[in-house]
Design a protein around this motif. Structure first.
Motif, mmCIF file in Angstrom:
data_model
loop_
_atom_site.group_PDB
_atom_site.id
_atom_site.type_symbol
_atom_site.label_atom_id
_atom_site.label_comp_id
_atom_site.label_asym_id
_atom_site.label_seq_id
_atom_site.Cartn_x
_atom_site.Cartn_y
_atom_site.Cartn_z
ATOM 1 N N HIS A 48 0.855 -1.188 0.000
ATOM 2 C CA HIS A 48 0.000 0.000 0.000
ATOM 3 C C HIS A 48 0.891 1.238 0.000
ATOM 4 C CE1 HIS A 48 -0.078 -0.522 4.649
ATOM 5 N NE2 HIS A 48 0.688 0.526 4.405
ATOM 6 N N ILE A 77 -2.182 0.564 -8.350
ATOM 7 C CA ILE A 77 -3.586 0.163 -8.459
ATOM 8 C C ILE A 77 -4.431 1.177 -7.702
ATOM 9 C CG2 ILE A 77 -5.254 -1.678 -8.057
ATOM 10 C CD1 ILE A 77 -2.922 -3.669 -8.050
ATOM 11 N N CYS A 136 -0.785 -0.232 -4.048
ATOM 12 C CA CYS A 136 -2.222 0.049 -4.034
ATOM 13 C C CYS A 136 -2.464 1.349 -3.277
ATOM 14 C CB CYS A 136 -2.978 -1.082 -3.351
ATOM 15 S SG CYS A 136 -2.685 -2.701 -4.069
ATOM 16 N N TRP A 146 -10.907 -0.370 1.155
ATOM 17 C CA TRP A 146 -10.431 -1.052 -0.039
ATOM 18 C C TRP A 146 -11.653 -1.376 -0.895
ATOM 19 C CZ3 TRP A 146 -5.308 -2.128 -1.208
ATOM 20 C CH2 TRP A 146 -4.378 -1.906 -0.189
ATOM 21 N N GLN A 150 -10.893 -2.204 -6.516
ATOM 22 C CA GLN A 150 -9.451 -2.233 -6.267
ATOM 23 C C GLN A 150 -8.978 -3.646 -5.922
ATOM 24 O OE1 GLN A 150 -8.017 0.148 -2.924
ATOM 25 N NE2 GLN A 150 -6.214 0.744 -4.108
ATOM 26 N N VAL A 154 -6.323 -6.206 -7.835
ATOM 27 C CA VAL A 154 -5.210 -6.935 -7.208
ATOM 28 C C VAL A 154 -5.274 -8.409 -7.592
ATOM 29 C CG1 VAL A 154 -4.174 -7.635 -5.016
ATOM 30 C CG2 VAL A 154 -5.091 -5.324 -5.260
#
Length: 208
Positions: A48, A77, A136, A146, A150, A154
Motif C-alpha cells: 500500500h 492500483i 495500491c 479497499w 481495487q 489486485v
C-alpha cells in the motif's frame, strides 16, 4: 525461477486478464536496472502507498523521492481498479527480505502463509531483483477502505502474472510477508487474496 516478462508481454498478460491499464510516460524503459539485477523473477509483491489521491500516488511511485528514487513499483492500483504502469525492470519496491520466505515462494510449498520473516530491509535478500511490485492507493491505517474494484484489480494482476509464468497463487505475497519491518498491505488479508487468485487461475482469462 523465470526470466522477466518483456514490457509487451507484461502488458498483454494484464490486458488478457481484464485489467484496466493506463500507461504512464516512458514506463517501458523506466527502471533501476543500473543499480542491480532484474531477475530471475519468482513472484508478485503487493503493497500500500500510504498516500491518497490517484494523481499524487502515481507521481510519487513513478518519480520516488530524495531518499528512494523511482520507480517504486511496476504498477499503481487505484481505488477504481485501474492499474497505472510506471516502470518495467528493477524497481525500488521490495527491498531486503527473508531468504526463507523466498525459498518457500519458489517452491510454492507453504500453507496459509509463508514463514514469518525474521530479516528485513537492512539485512535481507534483494527482493527488487525477484518480485514484480504493485502499490495500491491506500493510507494503510486500517481505516481507509479497499473498494471491491481495487481488490478485484489486485486479484487480476496477481493471476495475470502467475498465469504468464505458469506459477500458482502462492507466488503472490504481501510486503509484510517478505520483510520483518513492513506492515503492508494493511486492510485485507493475503491468504484470502491468494484464494481469490487461485480460483481465477482455474478459469479462462476473459481476453483469451
Amino acid at each position: 525461477m523465470a526470466a522477466p516478462l518483456s514490457a509487451s508481454a507484461f502488458l498483454a498478460a494484464l490486458r488478457a486478464e481484464g485489467v484496466k491499464v493506463e500507461e504512464v510516460g516512458d514506463w517501458r524503459t523506466h527502471n533501476r536496472d543500473h543499480k542491480g539485477p532484474w531477475g530471475p523473477v519468482n513472484g508478485v509483491m503487493v503493497h500500500h502507498t500510504v498516500t491518497s489521491g490517484t494523481d499524487a500516488s502515481v507521481r510519487i511511485c513513478r518519480d520516488g523521492y530524495a531518499a528512494l528514487p523511482g520507480p517504486l513499483c511496476h504498477g499503481v492500483i487505484d481505488k477504481a481498479g485501474v492499474v497505472h504502469l510506471v516502470g518495467h525492470g528493477r524497481t525500488n519496491h521490495a527491498g531486503g527480505g527473508d531468504p526463507k520466505v523466498l525459498a518457500r515462494v519458489i517452491a510454492e510449498d507453504y500453507g496459509d502463509r509463508p514463514p514469518r520473516p525474521t530479516r528485513g530491509n537492512a539485512d535481507g535478500e534483494d527482493g527488487n531483483a525477484r518480485f514484480y511490485g504493485f502499490e495500491c492507493v491506500n493510507l494503510g491505517d486500517g481505516k481507509d477502505p479497499w473498494p471491491s474494484a481495487q481488490l478485484d484489480a489486485v486479484e487480476r494482476v496477481g493471476a495475470a502474472i502467475c498465469r504468464a509464468h505458469g506459477w500458482g497463487a502462492l507466488s503472490v505475497i504481501g510486503h509484510l510477508e517478505w520483510s520483518n519491518d513492513k506492515i503492508d498491505p494493511k486492510g485485507f488479508g493475503m491468504p484470502g487474496m491468494r484464494d481469490r487468485i487461485a480460483g481465477r487461475l482455474k478459469t479462462t482469462p476473459p481476453g483469451k
